[in-house]
Design a protein around this motif. Structure first.
Motif, mmCIF file in Angstrom:
data_model
loop_
_atom_site.group_PDB
_atom_site.id
_atom_site.type_symbol
_atom_site.label_atom_id
_atom_site.label_comp_id
_atom_site.label_asym_id
_atom_site.label_seq_id
_atom_site.Cartn_x
_atom_site.Cartn_y
_atom_site.Cartn_z
ATOM 1 N N HIS A 105 0.934 -1.178 0.078
ATOM 2 C CA HIS A 105 -0.035 0.045 0.023
ATOM 3 C C HIS A 105 0.891 1.222 -0.067
ATOM 4 N N ALA A 111 -2.309 -0.204 6.630
ATOM 5 C CA ALA A 111 -3.377 -0.877 5.649
ATOM 6 C C ALA A 111 -4.198 -1.696 6.563
ATOM 7 N N GLY A 160 1.696 -0.768 5.771
ATOM 8 C CA GLY A 160 1.465 -0.549 4.248
ATOM 9 C C GLY A 160 2.559 -1.082 3.408
ATOM 10 N N ASN A 181 -6.631 2.931 3.744
ATOM 11 C CA ASN A 181 -5.211 3.160 3.974
ATOM 12 C C ASN A 181 -5.165 4.325 5.039
#
Length: 187
Positions: A105, A111, A160, A181
């Motif tokens: 991410h 995430a 992420g 996110n």
């Protein structure tokens, strides 16, 4: 999955996800901004649509619950004193046979994946072991990808940067997830 325990948190939302799931299906049927960049075999994502699920009234209870859970997790991870905020959210639909390719991410600090509808044999989530290269000479099977079994209502939180992918949906029903996110507030 032992090594991943420090990188991933998994909980079960105790509330009803039906209204979020219904709104997600509506978005996926009506959006002109669906993407299939990371999904395969008929999978689609609302990642490019501005109607993020985190802004829906239907998501309030889920986000309130998650906020409480995330505070403890971030403290245990010794993460950020300044806190986090939602940078974006979307839904992914995986019909039978579909899956999502390996990805991270990007610049997201955290995430989150929420399983709105996970049928039996719907395919699990897999994380790439971040220490894989250090284990490359070690005679141990399955050191690259580690499977996390998921069911409807599961919520997963991870950095992420952690590479992940989904398994193929081997059921005869749709799998639908919501992703969020989070970024860190500037100090």
């Amino acid at each position: 999955m032992e090594l991943l325990n420090s990188y991933m948190w998994k909980g079960q939302f105790p509330g009803d996800l039906t209204s979020i799931k219904n709104r997600a299906y509506h978005l996926l049927k009506t959006s002109d901004h669906l993407s299939s960049v990371l999904t395969t075999d008929g999978g689609v994502s609302s990642v490019d649509d501005t109607d993020g699920p985190h802004m829906w009234e239907e998501s309030i209870d889920l986000l309130d619950w998650f906020t409480i859970q995330s505070q403890q997790v971030l403290k245990e991870w010794q993460f950020f004193d300044q806190g986090i905020y939602i940078d974006g959210s979307w839904v992914n639909l995986h019909p039978p046979g579909a899956w999502t390719m390996e990805h991270s991410h990007g610049g997201a600090a955290i995430a989150v994946v929420v399983y709105l509808d996970q049928p039996e044999n719907g395919g699990n989530l897999e994380f790439q072991n971040p220490l894989f290269y250090h284990w490359s000479g070690y005679p141990k099977e399955n050191t690259l990808w580690q499977e996390v079994k998921v069911k409807t209502g599961d919520v997963l939180m991870f950095p992420g940067w952690l590479l992940h992918r989904t398994q193929k949906n081997l059921s005869q029903s749709n799998r639908i997830i919501m992703s969020l996110n989070f970024l860190a507030f500037p100090e």
